[in-house]
Every structure is written in structure tokens, then in C-alpha cells.
Design an enzyme around this catalytic site. Structure first.
Site, PDB file in Angstrom:
ATOM      1  CG  ASN A 275       0.140  -6.130   4.842  1.00 37.06           C
ATOM      2  OD1 ASN A 275      -0.689  -6.168   5.741  1.00 37.06           O
ATOM      3  ND2 ASN A 275       0.376  -7.155   4.045  1.00 37.06           N
TER       4      ASN A 275
ATOM      5  CB  CYS B  18      -0.840   0.088   1.278  1.00 37.51           C
ATOM      6  SG  CYS B  18      -2.023  -1.228   1.456  1.00 37.51           S
TER       7      CYS B  18
ATOM      8  NE  ARG C 107      -4.448   2.093   2.163  1.00 40.85           N
ATOM      9  CZ  ARG C 107      -4.557   1.585   3.385  1.00 40.85           C
ATOM     10  NH1 ARG C 107      -5.624   1.848   4.113  1.00 40.85           N
ATOM     11  NH2 ARG C 107      -3.629   0.782   3.862  1.00 40.85           N
TER      12      ARG C 107
HETATM   13  C1  LIG Z   1      -4.247  -5.617   3.617  1.00 41.98           C
HETATM   14  C2  LIG Z   1      -4.378  -4.193   4.131  1.00 41.98           C
HETATM   15  C3  LIG Z   1      -3.036  -3.513   3.979  1.00 41.98           C
HETATM   16  C4  LIG Z   1      -2.725  -3.258   2.540  1.00 41.98           C
HETATM   17  C5  LIG Z   1      -1.434  -3.873   2.238  1.00 41.98           C
HETATM   18  O1  LIG Z   1      -0.408  -3.364   2.636  1.00 41.98           O
HETATM   19  N1  LIG Z   1      -1.516  -5.023   1.545  1.00 41.98           N
HETATM   20  C6  LIG Z   1      -0.388  -5.811   1.188  1.00 41.98           C
HETATM   21  C7  LIG Z   1      -0.820  -7.191   0.769  1.00 41.98           C
HETATM   22  S1  LIG Z   1       0.589  -8.119   0.529  1.00 41.98           S
HETATM   23  O2  LIG Z   1       1.303  -8.199   1.784  1.00 41.98           O
HETATM   24  O3  LIG Z   1       1.376  -7.469  -0.489  1.00 41.98           O
HETATM   25  O4  LIG Z   1       0.131  -9.446   0.089  1.00 41.98           O
HETATM   26  C8  LIG Z   1      -4.808  -4.149   5.579  1.00 41.98           C
HETATM   27  C9  LIG Z   1      -4.921  -2.684   6.058  1.00 41.98           C
HETATM   28  C10 LIG Z   1      -5.973  -2.687   7.168  1.00 41.98           C
HETATM   29  C11 LIG Z   1      -6.325  -4.157   7.348  1.00 41.98           C
HETATM   30  C12 LIG Z   1      -7.698  -4.457   7.955  1.00 41.98           C
HETATM   31  C13 LIG Z   1      -7.850  -3.756   9.305  1.00 41.98           C
HETATM   32  O5  LIG Z   1      -6.718  -3.985  10.141  1.00 41.98           O
HETATM   33  C14 LIG Z   1      -9.119  -4.188  10.032  1.00 41.98           C
HETATM   34  C15 LIG Z   1      -9.298  -5.705  10.113  1.00 41.98           C
HETATM   35  C16 LIG Z   1      -8.368  -6.339  11.135  1.00 41.98           C
HETATM   36  C17 LIG Z   1      -8.587  -7.841  11.240  1.00 41.98           C
HETATM   37  O6  LIG Z   1      -7.659  -8.362  12.166  1.00 41.98           O
HETATM   38  C18 LIG Z   1      -8.377  -8.502   9.885  1.00 41.98           C
HETATM   39  C19 LIG Z   1      -9.326  -7.899   8.876  1.00 41.98           C
HETATM   40  C20 LIG Z   1      -9.181  -6.363   8.737  1.00 41.98           C
HETATM   41  C21 LIG Z   1     -10.355  -5.907   7.870  1.00 41.98           C
HETATM   42  C22 LIG Z   1      -7.834  -5.985   8.089  1.00 41.98           C
HETATM   43  C23 LIG Z   1      -7.662  -6.637   6.699  1.00 41.98           C
HETATM   44  C24 LIG Z   1      -6.330  -6.255   6.021  1.00 41.98           C
HETATM   45  O7  LIG Z   1      -5.256  -6.775   6.744  1.00 41.98           O
HETATM   46  C25 LIG Z   1      -6.191  -4.725   5.947  1.00 41.98           C
HETATM   47  C26 LIG Z   1      -7.228  -4.214   4.962  1.00 41.98           C
END
Ligand SMILES: C[C@H](CCC(=O)NCCS(=O)(=O)O)[C@H]1CC[C@H]2[C@@H]3[C@H](O)C[C@@H]4C[C@H](O)CC[C@]4(C)[C@H]3C[C@H](O)[C@]12C
Length: 325
Positions: free
Chosen positions: A79, A2, A16
Site C-alpha cells: 500500500n 505491509c 512479506r
Molecule cells: C492491501 C494490500 C496491501 C497491503 C497493505 O499495505 N495494506 C494496508 C491496509 S491499510 O492501508 O493499512 O488500511 C494490497 C496489495 C496487493 C493488492 C491487490 C492487488 O493489487 C491485485 C488486485 C488489484 C485490484 O485493483 C484490487 C484488488 C486486488 C486483489 C488488490 C487488493 C489489495 O489492494 C492488495 C492485496
């Protein structure tokens, strides 16, 4: 992966790219002032600041990826795998689970600085929302019109850094990105001087040659440098339209088109959505991977004043305007 960003023109804009292989039930969610926000170890907030942001809703609870409150404070989770550390439950009287941070801090803080201070003081609690929703390994971008911070939960404690660049991506920890920028200090939006050998005739053969060497890949370190460069050199009018348009252009420089980034599981990381929030009005603009037109949700007084979560499913259908002559 992200990328999160802050841009000030007349108003301050935050937002973002959310890059992920699968949807997480995301929708725009307004948590109004009188919606009771419950926490595992903190007293329920019966009244609090209203929050607008992208979240999935589970058991009538807003699980925000990012949001802005009525005071214009922004917080986004990005992340941070392999580095994020959440201590196990040690029975602390006061603590916040990672998924409680955005509701609690945006619910209660009037400035980004206050939210950053709270991050230092309140211990984290490594407890998932539900057994089927594992803890997300995150670090956070916190910002308002006065400045930005990065908060990283590490094994040796939570680190909070001032962020004068106004950009955050993913791994490695924040100090790496600051040091890494040094390698690109020679880059410029202007045409470069011929420092190599002024006795040679080396005229530029096109525009943009001052930024030759700017990394073009989608790794977090490269997205950091690229968004820092584009943000630093950003030029637009101070109007809402020009600022919002510019903000999305900046995010586009680090967006992931399907096919460019493949995960070890053989899936495609794509920019599922990009958002831009005006911290002065709370207006939330977004576009999705399939719908590149902008959609906006206003944080109206009526919406702020309610007591039930308001959910706005994403408009993912692209409508093309056909011009008649
Ligand atoms: C994946 C999101 C971050 C974006 C990112 O950096 N992705 C990288 C993916 S990868 O590594 O390249 O595979 C994160 C940001 C906020 C997170 C969410 C928030 O923390 C709120 C909840 C928290 C819960 O524990 C899990 C679901 C969730 C709904 C999360 C899902 C997911 O992990 C999110 C959406």
C-alpha cells in the site's frame, strides 16, 4: 500496512507480511507457463514463465499481491496511499495497468534488474480490473538473488530506486525511509559503550541494550527501521529449515496482533498472512493469522507445465500437536 523483505543465506528468500482489515479472497495461485495471460494494451502472453504467489482470482485472472517466477524474480505490491499515481488512459499503444504488472513482469523477466528497467519504460494505465475492484494505490518491491529495487508510481513519473537494505514498508516515499535510517545508525545488537559519562558506573542491567531506541510501533517508518535492524543482524544456518524459520521470525518482529492497530473505520489491521518464498526452488511457505504452523506449496515441474490456474485455498485451521509423555 505491509512489510516485504529479502534475505540471502545459501539460497535467497523473499516474502512479506500482508496487513489488512479484511480478506481479499487470497489464496496461493500458480500461473503455469501455458496459461494465456491477457493484458489491456500488451499482446497476450500465450507462453511465459510460471508464477507462484498469493492472489485473488477474478474472472479466471490472477490478481497477485506478490509472486515469484521460475527465474527467482520476486515482486510484491504494498500500500502507498496518497502517493501512488496512475495516469488516466491516454490511448498509449503500450501500457500496463497496476494489477497487470506482476503477471507481465514476472511472466517475462529473468532478473529483477530487467523488471526494474521495464518499470521505467512501460507507462502505467490507470484502469481498474473491474468497476467493483478499484485500483489499489501501490508501490512495488522487486528482488532476486542479485539485488532489490523499489518502484514508486508518483505524479511526476515512476521512480525506480536500488534497494541495498532489502526491506520495504509503506508511506512515505522510499527516500524518506533511507534518510530516516540515519537516525538509528548508532543502534547495535551488541551491548553499548558508556559514551554518556564513563566516570559514572552505568553497567547494562540486561541484554539487548544496544538497540534501545529502536521504534516498537507499527507505523510504516518504524516497521522499516525495525525490519532493517533485524535483517541486518540476522543470524541463522544456511539450511532450508533454519533460513525459513529465521525469515518468519524477522517478519514476526513487525507483525500486527489484533487490537494494536485500529483503522479510522474502527476495524483492526492484522497480519492476515506472512509468506516466505525460496527464489531458487519456488517453494511458497505461508502462515495465516489463525494458523501459525507453516504450510508449503511446491512449484513442481508438473505444476509449471500446465495451462490452467492452480488455486490452493489457505489452510487457516490451527492444529495443535499434543505430546504424549
Ligand atoms: C492491501 C494490500 C496491501 C497491503 C497493505 O499495505 N495494506 C494496508 C491496509 S491499510 O492501508 O493499512 O488500511 C494490497 C496489495 C496487493 C493488492 C491487490 C492487488 O493489487 C491485485 C488486485 C488489484 C485490484 O485493483 C484490487 C484488488 C486486488 C486483489 C488488490 C487488493 C489489495 O489492494 C492488495 C492485496
Amino acid at each position: 500496512m505491509c512489510t516485504s523483505m529479502v534475505l540471502t543465506t545459501r539460497d535467497t528468500y523473499v516474502g512479506r507480511n500482508l496487513d489488512l482489515e479484511d480478506a481479499f479472497g487470497e489464496r496461493v495461485v500458480i500461473t503455469p507457463r501455458a496459461f494465456p495471460l491477457a493484458f489491456r494494451r500488451m499482446p497476450t502472453l500465450e507462453r511465459h514463465q510460471a508464477i507462484i504467489g498469493m492472489a485473488s482470482v477474478a474472472g479466471d485472472y490472477p490478481l497477485y499481491a506478490e509472486g515469484v517466477n521460475e527465474s527467482g524474480v520476486y515482486m510484491a505490491g504494498l500500500n502507498f496511499p496518497g502517493n501512488a499515481y496512475y495516469p488516466p488512459d491516454r490511448g498509449e499503444e503500450k501500457a500496463l495497468a497496476p494489477w497487470e504488472l506482476i503477471p507481465f513482469l514476472l511472466g517475462t523477466c529473468e532478473t529483477a534488474e530487467a523488471a526494474a528497467e521495464q518499470m521505467k519504460r512501460i507507462p502505467l494505465l490507470g484502469v481498474p480490473f473491474q468497476p467493483n475492484l478499484p485500483l489499489a494505490p501501490l508501490h512495488w518491491h522487486i528482488a532476486d538473488k542479485h539485488g532489490a529495487f523499489v518502484a514508486e508510481p508518483m505524479a511526476d513519473g515512476i521512480k525506480v530506486y536500488p534497494d541495498p537494505v532489502g526491506v520495504l514498508t509503506n508511506n512515505p516515499p522510499f527516500p524518506f525511509h533511507r534518510t530516516n535510517l540515519v537516525q538509528y545508525r548508532g543502534l547495535s545488537a551488541a551491548q553499548p559503550d558508556n559514551c554518556l559519562d564513563p566516570s559514572l558506573d552505568l553497567p547494562p542491567f540486561g541484554q539487548g541494550m544496544g538497540a534501545v531506541g529502536l521504534p516498537g510501533d507499527w507505523s510504516p517508518a518504524s516497521r522499516y527501521v525495525r525490519s532493517a535492524f533485524c535483517k541486518r543482524n540476522s543470524a541463522c544456518d544456511s539450511s532450508e529449515e533454519s533460513s525459513v524459520s529465521q525469515f518468519f521470525h524477522l517478519l514476526d518482529t513487525v507483525a500486527m496482533p489484533r487490537g494494536a492497530v485500529r483503522t479510522p473505520e474502527g476495524k483492526w489491521d492484522i497480519t492476515r498472512y506472512s509468506c516466505c518464498i525460496n527464489t531458487d526452488t519456488g517453494t511458497y511457505y505461508y502462515k495465516t493469522y489463525d494458523n501459525c504452523a507453516l504450510t508449503a506449496v511446491a512449484l513442481t515441474e508438473e505444476r509449471r507445465a500446465g495451462d490452467k490456474l492452480l488455486e490452493f485455498p489457505l489452510d487457516t485451521k490451527l492444529r495443535i500437536t499434543w505430546q504424549e509423555g
